[in-house]
Design an enzyme around this catalytic site. Structure first.
Site, PDB file in Angstrom:
ATOM      1  N   TYR A   1       0.944   9.135   1.706  1.00 30.42           N
ATOM      2  CA  TYR A   1       0.979   7.766   1.170  1.00 30.42           C
ATOM      3  C   TYR A   1       2.112   6.999   1.837  1.00 30.42           C
ATOM      4  O   TYR A   1       3.271   7.424   1.827  1.00 30.42           O
ATOM      5  CB  TYR A   1       1.188   7.818  -0.336  1.00 30.42           C
ATOM      6  CG  TYR A   1       0.833   6.538  -1.059  1.00 30.42           C
ATOM      7  CD1 TYR A   1      -0.445   6.347  -1.574  1.00 30.42           C
ATOM      8  CD2 TYR A   1       1.775   5.542  -1.245  1.00 30.42           C
ATOM      9  CE1 TYR A   1      -0.775   5.187  -2.264  1.00 30.42           C
ATOM     10  CE2 TYR A   1       1.453   4.373  -1.935  1.00 30.42           C
ATOM     11  CZ  TYR A   1       0.177   4.202  -2.442  1.00 30.42           C
ATOM     12  OH  TYR A   1      -0.142   3.061  -3.123  1.00 30.42           O
TER      13      TYR A   1
ATOM     14  N   TYR B   1      -4.429  -1.294   2.739  1.00 29.79           N
ATOM     15  CA  TYR B   1      -3.776  -0.811   1.526  1.00 29.79           C
ATOM     16  C   TYR B   1      -4.780  -0.864   0.393  1.00 29.79           C
ATOM     17  O   TYR B   1      -5.017  -1.912  -0.207  1.00 29.79           O
ATOM     18  CB  TYR B   1      -2.556  -1.693   1.232  1.00 29.79           C
ATOM     19  CG  TYR B   1      -1.876  -1.422  -0.091  1.00 29.79           C
ATOM     20  CD1 TYR B   1      -1.059  -0.300  -0.264  1.00 29.79           C
ATOM     21  CD2 TYR B   1      -2.035  -2.284  -1.172  1.00 29.79           C
ATOM     22  CE1 TYR B   1      -0.427  -0.055  -1.471  1.00 29.79           C
ATOM     23  CE2 TYR B   1      -1.401  -2.045  -2.391  1.00 29.79           C
ATOM     24  CZ  TYR B   1      -0.605  -0.930  -2.530  1.00 29.79           C
ATOM     25  OH  TYR B   1       0.032  -0.694  -3.725  1.00 29.79           O
TER      26      TYR B   1
END
Ligand SMILES: [Zn+2]
Lengths: 391, 324, 140
Positions: A294, A344
């Site tokens: 991430y 994102y």
């Protein structure tokens, strides 16, 4: 009674919308499109779905999605809190439901107009105004002006630099790797736009020590993932990608983005996740062929490599040097371009990339990839997965 | 650095090299009427400054308030200054360089003994340092520090370090509206903290069961599970544990760039807050590699910024290393 | 994180002092400070202030009065360090708070260090550390 979990459930289908800065349609529509795409990929129809899982933050109710797609009866629905920390945990929920027989086909989804609608990168006044313990927690940071994700991460990054001598260039190595991978991924926002470390170093300061190119994009889009039993998935259109491990983690004295009060700050919650992933899967860092870490902000990618055991504390700057996390390096990271390069979508697009790697269909394929680790949002209670190649 | 800066520092160096001024006597000896005028205005009831039995008992007779040390040697309305007065000379240099405004920032006095009526003090002064340029909340300027010594004959009786900021008033930006500052959610578990900042107290929750200090506070002690929670008032000293300079995006009520820190207090707890300079003004990061007025470990102390009746925030002032 | 508490801080009783034009002017004259910003409102405004304001010598005097009233008449003030902040204008209230933050042994003297904050509506007017010696046997 304990149910064998590792490998019992699999990803049977993945789907996504295009990734953009302005989708031009509602969040419900985005999630419906992505879900339909994932079901089509699996060779299933909406009527086969009996479970739905999403993020607490998602604006689309399970029942709304079910209505749009003409799904029938649902018998399992669940939401996970803590922003992007939920990503891998949605699959954990789905896999547990499938492994225990609580559901047969579960879709995990996340869709938002995060760029054209509510932008997470801005100050989130609502987060301080919540009448719950999260709102009370934010009372210790927001009024002073520490109120954006970038600034909260920068606070950790500065301490990390102080303790280990890491530099902005070390963070830049992550951005360069992501953007290199995105440059060859047609689905990525930054397709065809690689950057150099000098580009990174000359990008403007957002929250010193974080520069613009340390920060992920803001995107519109949706991702959906179909989970069913491994046995069933093997018979479906795209085959099975087994969930070898799935874990959540929260550490002592945990806060959302501002865990600054424990003895050593950093992201020990990812260590909690990592230890479970290795224990459940029987694998270790050395068995991992490529990782999806991430990357809303680059420093946390370095810290994750340490928490997951790919290197020791403070060794990540050395680990990522010289292209080691780029395609062809010892551990290619975020081969889709990550959230800095592709989009994102709160970590969910990274799970899709892990599935593609294990199917052998990534545009940046790692030769013979058999085990992929995926992580979710950092700085918050989080989650992770180990996915494997079937057979 | 600019020519102006070089010139200022050169003049400062010349003035500093002169050392102490020649002793300048007070207009009058320490005297009771002047003390009475002071006591009347300040409202100080202490009997030792008057002809009382207490004065005789403690000091063998009345004494002057120590804070009056400088009063005896004030210039008064006389516009003339001795040519060697270093503060006056340095102010002229700064005026000439365009730094026309002045703000007192520090006044540290020590008292070797209490003065009595009849003592005739002299004062000497030397320029201790000129530090700058610093960008402060009021504008760019230099900190000018002098040190004065009062004596009766050869006996030192008091000293004073006096620091002023001599600055160019900055352009008055319209600036952010502080009333738009994000409001903290609060409840019965945290209210004591905000009530504390409102009266200038930095309160740390203290468990009445086991004495553990805790911030952020909560209703149940994680160590002993007591729900009886009190607090201590912290002197508010600590150091920077980590910090960040926020450049973007805009933050409601704040002027950017904004320096924010996690401060580790001497008591061991940590708190988040804005970093300010030693005068409490906004700390503006200077560009360039030497921007570091702040680093991890920099000592800080608490200050309070009143937003309005409902909200006062704790801010952290960098404890000035003093005269560099 | 948490630690066990140090000894509980000793608090001085708070003191609130209304700042009036009379206070500003009378103290300016009593301290022989004839700068116009301490007695001439028009000139003070012309120089960019909201009004006339307290001078530094008076602030020193008020801080020492505050600590002195708590410490008692037999106490001796050894040092007083002032950091100046927001101006104190007529119409405002100067609120003093104090805490004993340290006890130092210097030779035969036991010195108490008192941290004082005097605040006005604009923020802290003064932050001070006053070192005071209490007579033997007295316990503040
Ligand atoms: Zn306790």
């Amino acid at each position: 009674m304990s149910v064998p979990f590792s490998g019992a459930a699999s990803v049977a289908g993945i789907g996504a919308t295009e990734f953009s800065k302005e989708s031009g349609r509602s969040e419900l529509q985005l999630s419906a499109e992505a879900t339909l795409a994932a079901l089509t990929d699996a060779g299933l129809s909406p009527g086969d779905v009996d479970g739905l899982v999403t993020f607490t933050m998602d604006n689309t109710a399970e029942i709304a999605l079910a209505r749009e797609l003409g799904m029938g009866e649902l018998r399992f629905f669940s939401r996970i809190s803590y922003g992007g920390g939920a990503a891998c945990a949605t699959l954990q929920q789905a896999a547990m439901a499938v492994a225990t027989g609580m559901a047969d086909v579960v879709v995990c989804y996340r869709g938002f107009n995060e760029r054209s609608g509510q932008r997470f990168g801005q100050v989130q006044n609502w987060a301080a105004g919540q009448s719950n313990t999260n709102g009370l927690d934010n009372a210790w940071s927001y009024p002073s002006g520490l109120s954006t994700p970038a600034a909260t991460v920068a606070m950790q990054a500065r301490r990390y630099m102080h303790e280990y001598g890491a530099t902005s260039r070390d963070f830049g190595a992550v951005a360069v790797a992501d953007r290199r991978h995105a440059s060859t991924n047609p689905a990525a926002w930054f397709h065809g736009k690689p950057i150099t470390i000098e580009d990174h170093q000359s990008s403007r300061m957002i929250a010193d020590p974080l520069r613009l190119l340390d920060c992920c994009q803001e995107s519109d889009g949706a991702v959906a993932i179909v989970v069913t039993s491994t046995e069933r998935a093997r018979d479906l259109a795209a085959g099975a990608v087994p969930v070898l491990a799935a874990a959540q983690g929260s550490a002592r004295d945990q806060f959302v983005m501002t865990s600054y009060y424990r003895d050593d700050i950093g992201i020990p919650e990812m260590g909690v996740v990592g230890r479970q992933l290795w224990a459940q899967s029987g694998l270790g860092p050395a068995d991992i062929d490529t990782a999806v870490l991430y990357d809303h902000f680059t420093p946390y990618v370095l810290m994750q490599l340490e928490e997951l055991g790919f290197c020791g504390p403070g060794e990540a700057p050395g680990f990522v040097a010289d292209g080691a996390i780029e395609l062809g390096g010892r551990l290619p990271v975020n081969t889709h371009g990550g959230q800095l390069g592709e989009a994102y979508i709160h970590g969910m697009n990274g799970i899709n990339e892990a599935v593609r790697q294990l199917r052998g269909t990534s545009v940046n394929q790692v030769e013979g990839a058999a085990h992929v680790v995926v992580t979710a949002g950092t700085g918050v209670p989080t989650s992770g997965l180990v996915l494997g190649r079937d057979g | 650095m600019s020519d102006t800066h070089d010139w200022i520092m050169e003049q400062a160096s010349l003035l500093r090299d002169r050392g102490e001024t020649t002793p300048r006597p007070a207009r009058d000896p320490v005297n009771q009427p002047q003390v009475h005028t002071w006591l009347e205005a300040i409202g100080d009831p202490n009997p030792v400054y008057r002809d009382t039995p207490e004065a005789t008992e403690v000091h063998g007779g009345p004494v002057a308030p120590p804070a009056m040390a400088q009063v005896w040697t004030m210039y008064g309305l006389d516009p003339h200054r001795p040519a060697d007065d270093p503060l006056h000379s340095m102010m002229q240099v700064m005026d000439e360089a365009g730094f026309t405004s002045v703000l007192g920032t520090n006044c540290d006095q020590t008292y070797d003994r209490y003065l009595r009526p009849g003592d005739h003090v002299t004062v000497t002064t030397r320029l201790e340092s000129v530090v700058g340029p610093k960008r402060t909340g009021v504008g760019e300027g230099y900190f000018v520090t002098t040190r004065s010594t009062w004596r009766v004959g050869d006996e030192q009786v008091a000293t004073m370090l006096f620091r002023v900021l001599k600055y160019k008033p900055g352009p008055r930006s319209s600036g952010p509206d502080p009333s738009s500052t994000v409001r903290p959610a609060r409840n019965r578990d945290s209210e004591f903290f905000w009530e504390g900042t409102a009266v200038g107290e930095l309160r740390i929750q203290r468990c009445n069961g086991c004495g553990a200090l805790r911030h952020p506070p909560g209703p149940m002690c994680p160590h002993c599970h007591a729900t009886d929670q009190g607090h201590v008032v912290s002197p508010g000293r600590g150091h920077v544990y980590s910090y960040v300079t926020h450049h973007a995006p805009q933050v409601p009520g704040k002027q950017l760039p904004l320096l924010l820190a996690v401060v580790e207090l001497d008591e061991g707890v940590r708190m988040i807050g804005e970093l300010r300079d030693g005068t409490g003004s906004r700390l503006e990061p200077l560009s360039g590699p030497d921007s570091g007025a702040v680093e991890i470990g920099t000592p800080v102390e608490v200050g309070f910024e009143r937003i309005d009746d409902d909200l006062t925030l704790a801010v952290w002032r960098v404890v000035d290393g003093g005269s560099a | 994180m948490s630690t066990t508490a140090p000894q509980v801080e000793h608090q001085l009783p708070p003191w609130e002092l209304p700042v009036t034009t009379t206070l500003v002017v009378s103290t300016a004259l009593a301290t022989r400070d004839f700068q116009d910003v301490h007695h001439d409102r028009d000139l003070a405004v012309q120089r960019g202030s909201k009004d006339i304001f307290l001078n530094i010598l008076t602030t020193t005097g008020l801080v020492q009065r505050y600590v002195g009233e708590w410490a008692g008449h037999a106490a001796l003030i050894r040092a007083c360090e002032l950091r100046l902040g927001a101006p104190a204008y007529p119409g405002d209230t100067l609120s003093f708070r104090g805490t004993v933050s340290e006890v130092l042994q210097v030779g035969v003297e036991t010195r108490q260090v008192v941290d004082v904050v005097g605040s006005v509506s604009l923020g802290d007017h003064v932050t001070a550390r006053v070192t005071v010696v209490l007579p033997a046997g007295a316990q503040a």
